[in-house]
Design a protein around this motif. Structure first.
Motif, PDB file in Angstrom:
ATOM      1  N   PRO A 158      44.782  21.677  22.662  1.00 37.53           N
ATOM      2  CA  PRO A 158      43.720  21.676  23.688  1.00 37.53           C
ATOM      3  C   PRO A 158      43.600  23.009  24.431  1.00 37.53           C
ATOM      4  O   PRO A 158      42.492  23.485  24.678  1.00 37.53           O
ATOM      5  CB  PRO A 158      44.135  20.558  24.645  1.00 37.53           C
ATOM      6  N   LEU A 159      44.719  23.621  24.755  1.00 35.69           N
ATOM      7  CA  LEU A 159      44.665  24.898  25.461  1.00 35.69           C
ATOM      8  C   LEU A 159      44.112  25.997  24.551  1.00 35.69           C
ATOM      9  O   LEU A 159      43.354  26.857  25.003  1.00 35.69           O
ATOM     10  CB  LEU A 159      46.047  25.279  26.002  1.00 35.69           C
ATOM     11  N   ALA A 160      44.436  25.945  23.268  1.00 36.46           N
ATOM     12  CA  ALA A 160      43.902  26.924  22.318  1.00 36.46           C
ATOM     13  C   ALA A 160      42.382  26.776  22.205  1.00 36.46           C
ATOM     14  O   ALA A 160      41.657  27.779  22.133  1.00 36.46           O
ATOM     15  CB  ALA A 160      44.557  26.762  20.954  1.00 36.46           C
ATOM     16  N   ASN A 161      41.890  25.538  22.198  1.00 35.76           N
ATOM     17  CA  ASN A 161      40.441  25.308  22.138  1.00 35.76           C
ATOM     18  C   ASN A 161      39.752  25.844  23.387  1.00 35.76           C
ATOM     19  O   ASN A 161      38.688  26.460  23.309  1.00 35.76           O
ATOM     20  CB  ASN A 161      40.133  23.818  21.971  1.00 35.76           C
ATOM     21  N   VAL A 162      40.339  25.614  24.547  1.00 32.38           N
ATOM     22  CA  VAL A 162      39.759  26.093  25.795  1.00 32.38           C
ATOM     23  C   VAL A 162      39.804  27.625  25.841  1.00 32.38           C
ATOM     24  O   VAL A 162      38.902  28.257  26.362  1.00 32.38           O
ATOM     25  CB  VAL A 162      40.462  25.457  27.016  1.00 32.38           C
ATOM     26  N   GLN A 163      40.821  28.210  25.255  1.00 34.09           N
ATOM     27  CA  GLN A 163      40.937  29.674  25.210  1.00 34.09           C
ATOM     28  C   GLN A 163      39.729  30.290  24.498  1.00 34.09           C
ATOM     29  O   GLN A 163      39.210  31.320  24.922  1.00 34.09           O
ATOM     30  CB  GLN A 163      42.239  30.090  24.507  1.00 34.09           C
ATOM     31  N   VAL A 164      39.262  29.641  23.440  1.00 32.30           N
ATOM     32  CA  VAL A 164      38.075  30.120  22.725  1.00 32.30           C
ATOM     33  C   VAL A 164      36.874  30.128  23.669  1.00 32.30           C
ATOM     34  O   VAL A 164      36.098  31.081  23.711  1.00 32.30           O
ATOM     35  CB  VAL A 164      37.796  29.243  21.479  1.00 32.30           C
ATOM     36  N   LEU A 165      36.726  29.065  24.449  1.00 28.80           N
ATOM     37  CA  LEU A 165      35.607  28.970  25.393  1.00 28.80           C
ATOM     38  C   LEU A 165      35.741  29.986  26.521  1.00 28.80           C
ATOM     39  O   LEU A 165      34.742  30.572  26.949  1.00 28.80           O
ATOM     40  CB  LEU A 165      35.508  27.549  25.943  1.00 28.80           C
ATOM     41  N   TRP A 166      36.959  30.204  27.018  1.00 28.50           N
ATOM     42  CA  TRP A 166      37.174  31.223  28.051  1.00 28.50           C
ATOM     43  C   TRP A 166      36.743  32.593  27.544  1.00 28.50           C
ATOM     44  O   TRP A 166      36.068  33.329  28.239  1.00 28.50           O
ATOM     45  CB  TRP A 166      38.642  31.296  28.458  1.00 28.50           C
ATOM     46  N   ASN A 167      37.180  32.924  26.328  1.00 27.07           N
ATOM     47  CA  ASN A 167      36.856  34.238  25.753  1.00 27.07           C
ATOM     48  C   ASN A 167      35.355  34.395  25.546  1.00 27.07           C
ATOM     49  O   ASN A 167      34.788  35.454  25.826  1.00 27.07           O
ATOM     50  CB  ASN A 167      37.608  34.452  24.444  1.00 27.07           C
ATOM     51  N   TRP A 168      34.709  33.348  25.044  1.00 28.64           N
ATOM     52  CA  TRP A 168      33.257  33.379  24.853  1.00 28.64           C
ATOM     53  C   TRP A 168      32.557  33.615  26.192  1.00 28.64           C
ATOM     54  O   TRP A 168      31.708  34.496  26.308  1.00 28.64           O
ATOM     55  CB  TRP A 168      32.790  32.066  24.211  1.00 28.64           C
ATOM     56  N   ALA A 169      32.899  32.825  27.196  1.00 21.52           N
ATOM     57  CA  ALA A 169      32.240  32.911  28.498  1.00 21.52           C
ATOM     58  C   ALA A 169      32.486  34.263  29.156  1.00 21.52           C
ATOM     59  O   ALA A 169      31.578  34.847  29.750  1.00 21.52           O
ATOM     60  CB  ALA A 169      32.721  31.784  29.409  1.00 21.52           C
ATOM     61  N   GLU A 170      33.685  34.763  29.049  1.00 21.54           N
ATOM     62  CA  GLU A 170      34.001  36.070  29.623  1.00 21.54           C
ATOM     63  C   GLU A 170      33.163  37.159  28.960  1.00 21.54           C
ATOM     64  O   GLU A 170      32.660  38.063  29.630  1.00 21.54           O
ATOM     65  CB  GLU A 170      35.489  36.369  29.467  1.00 21.54           C
ATOM     66  N   GLY A 171      32.982  37.063  27.645  1.00 16.95           N
ATOM     67  CA  GLY A 171      32.141  38.029  26.931  1.00 16.95           C
ATOM     68  C   GLY A 171      30.695  37.971  27.392  1.00 16.95           C
ATOM     69  O   GLY A 171      30.048  39.002  27.567  1.00 16.95           O
ATOM     70  N   VAL A 172      30.193  36.760  27.607  1.00 19.71           N
ATOM     71  CA  VAL A 172      28.820  36.587  28.087  1.00 19.71           C
ATOM     72  C   VAL A 172      28.670  37.225  29.462  1.00 19.71           C
ATOM     73  O   VAL A 172      27.745  38.001  29.710  1.00 19.71           O
ATOM     74  CB  VAL A 172      28.444  35.086  28.132  1.00 19.71           C
ATOM     75  N   LEU A 173      29.583  36.921  30.382  1.00 20.30           N
ATOM     76  CA  LEU A 173      29.494  37.459  31.739  1.00 20.30           C
ATOM     77  C   LEU A 173      29.688  38.974  31.762  1.00 20.30           C
ATOM     78  O   LEU A 173      29.019  39.672  32.523  1.00 20.30           O
ATOM     79  CB  LEU A 173      30.519  36.783  32.646  1.00 20.30           C
ATOM     80  N   ALA A 174      30.584  39.480  30.934  1.00 19.67           N
ATOM     81  CA  ALA A 174      30.841  40.922  30.901  1.00 19.67           C
ATOM     82  C   ALA A 174      29.604  41.695  30.444  1.00 19.67           C
ATOM     83  O   ALA A 174      29.399  42.838  30.854  1.00 19.67           O
ATOM     84  CB  ALA A 174      32.023  41.228  29.984  1.00 19.67           C
ATOM     85  N   GLN A 175      28.773  41.077  29.615  1.00 21.17           N
ATOM     86  CA  GLN A 175      27.540  41.721  29.138  1.00 21.17           C
ATOM     87  C   GLN A 175      26.377  41.516  30.101  1.00 21.17           C
ATOM     88  O   GLN A 175      25.272  41.975  29.837  1.00 21.17           O
ATOM     89  CB  GLN A 175      27.172  41.168  27.764  1.00 21.17           C
ATOM     90  N   GLY A 176      26.625  40.804  31.199  1.00 27.29           N
ATOM     91  CA  GLY A 176      25.572  40.574  32.177  1.00 27.29           C
ATOM     92  C   GLY A 176      24.519  39.589  31.701  1.00 27.29           C
ATOM     93  O   GLY A 176      23.398  39.578  32.179  1.00 27.29           O
ATOM     94  N   ARG A 177      24.881  38.770  30.731  1.00 30.66           N
ATOM     95  CA  ARG A 177      23.942  37.793  30.178  1.00 30.66           C
ATOM     96  C   ARG A 177      24.211  36.412  30.761  1.00 30.66           C
ATOM     97  O   ARG A 177      25.208  36.194  31.419  1.00 30.66           O
ATOM     98  CB  ARG A 177      24.101  37.692  28.653  1.00 30.66           C
ATOM     99  N   ARG A 178      23.321  35.495  30.473  1.00 30.19           N
ATOM    100  CA  ARG A 178      23.510  34.083  30.778  1.00 30.19           C
ATOM    101  C   ARG A 178      23.316  33.314  29.490  1.00 30.19           C
ATOM    102  O   ARG A 178      22.360  33.550  28.764  1.00 30.19           O
ATOM    103  CB  ARG A 178      22.504  33.598  31.824  1.00 30.19           C
ATOM    104  N   GLU A 179      24.222  32.441  29.172  1.00 27.72           N
ATOM    105  CA  GLU A 179      24.149  31.605  27.984  1.00 27.72           C
ATOM    106  C   GLU A 179      24.758  30.259  28.352  1.00 27.72           C
ATOM    107  O   GLU A 179      25.919  29.990  28.044  1.00 27.72           O
ATOM    108  CB  GLU A 179      24.928  32.275  26.849  1.00 27.72           C
ATOM    109  N   PRO A 180      23.984  29.415  29.047  1.00 33.02           N
ATOM    110  CA  PRO A 180      24.533  28.176  29.609  1.00 33.02           C
ATOM    111  C   PRO A 180      25.167  27.213  28.592  1.00 33.02           C
ATOM    112  O   PRO A 180      26.083  26.482  28.920  1.00 33.02           O
ATOM    113  CB  PRO A 180      23.347  27.515  30.296  1.00 33.02           C
TER     114      PRO A 180
END
Length: 189
Positions: A158-180
């Motif tokens: 479960p933590l490994a799965n959430v890690q994928v989502l954390w990394n995805w979301a961080e990439g979205v925010l770092a690029q100044g984008r929104r991808e709900p």
């Protein structure tokens, strides 16, 4: 059913400030001393949110990195469970504070304020839930790590799965984008 402590934490998050930070720190400490790991962990999540919100709605913005360092070193370790602990770094918290501040300013410019200086943070706290999108929910979420290196697969996955989502979301925010909403491709990796 919500416990009284969960209701208290929610109320405190709705008015982010030094008093709320102090109160949640006390709740966390008391839960830790009672051996209530889950209660301490919940209070830790609330404290994390409060620190980010307080940094963008008060005069604490410029001292936030030092405040984060103190809490990361002395307070958040008390919020560990037997399985996970908070894996926080002041640079990452400072980056999230900057993203949150930009978001607050954008909403204010659009006439839809999330919070103002020293104001009620009821709307702002929704950034940490799915109400504003999964990119924000996971991007602003506190990172976790396993306490012991040898964790059984059922607890590690479960933590490994959430890690994928954390990394995805961080990439979205770092690029100044929104991808709900995240793509199915991301979920099936």
């Amino acid at each position: 059913m919500r416990t009284n402590t969960e209701k208290l934490l929610k109320k405190l998050e709705q008015r982010a400030g030094w008093d709320a930070v102090a109160a949640v720190t006390i709740v966390l400490r008391l839960a830790h001393e009672k051996g209530d790991q889950e209660g301490a962990h919940r209070a830790g999540r609330s404290l994390y949110r409060l620190l980010l919100m307080m940094a963008v709605t008060s005069s604490a913005y410029w001292i936030a990195p030092e405040v984060f360092a103190y809490f990361i070193h002395f307070i958040f370790p008390l919020a560990a469970t037997s399985v996970v602990a908070y894996d926080l770094h002041h640079d990452a918290m400072w980056q999230r504070t900057q993203w949150l501040y930009e978001m607050v300013l954008e909403h204010e410019d659009e006439g839809r304020p999330l919070a103002g200086f020293g104001a009620d943070t009821r709307r702002l706290r929704h950034v940490f839930s799915h109400k504003y999108g999964f990119d924000l929910m996971f991007g602003f979420a506190p990172r976790l790590k396993h306490v012991a290196p040898e964790v059984e697969e059922s607890k590690r996955r479960p933590l490994a799965n959430v890690q994928v989502l954390w990394n995805w979301a961080e990439g979205v925010l770092a690029q100044g984008r929104r991808e709900p909403i995240f793509s199915k491709r991301l979920v099936h990796k």
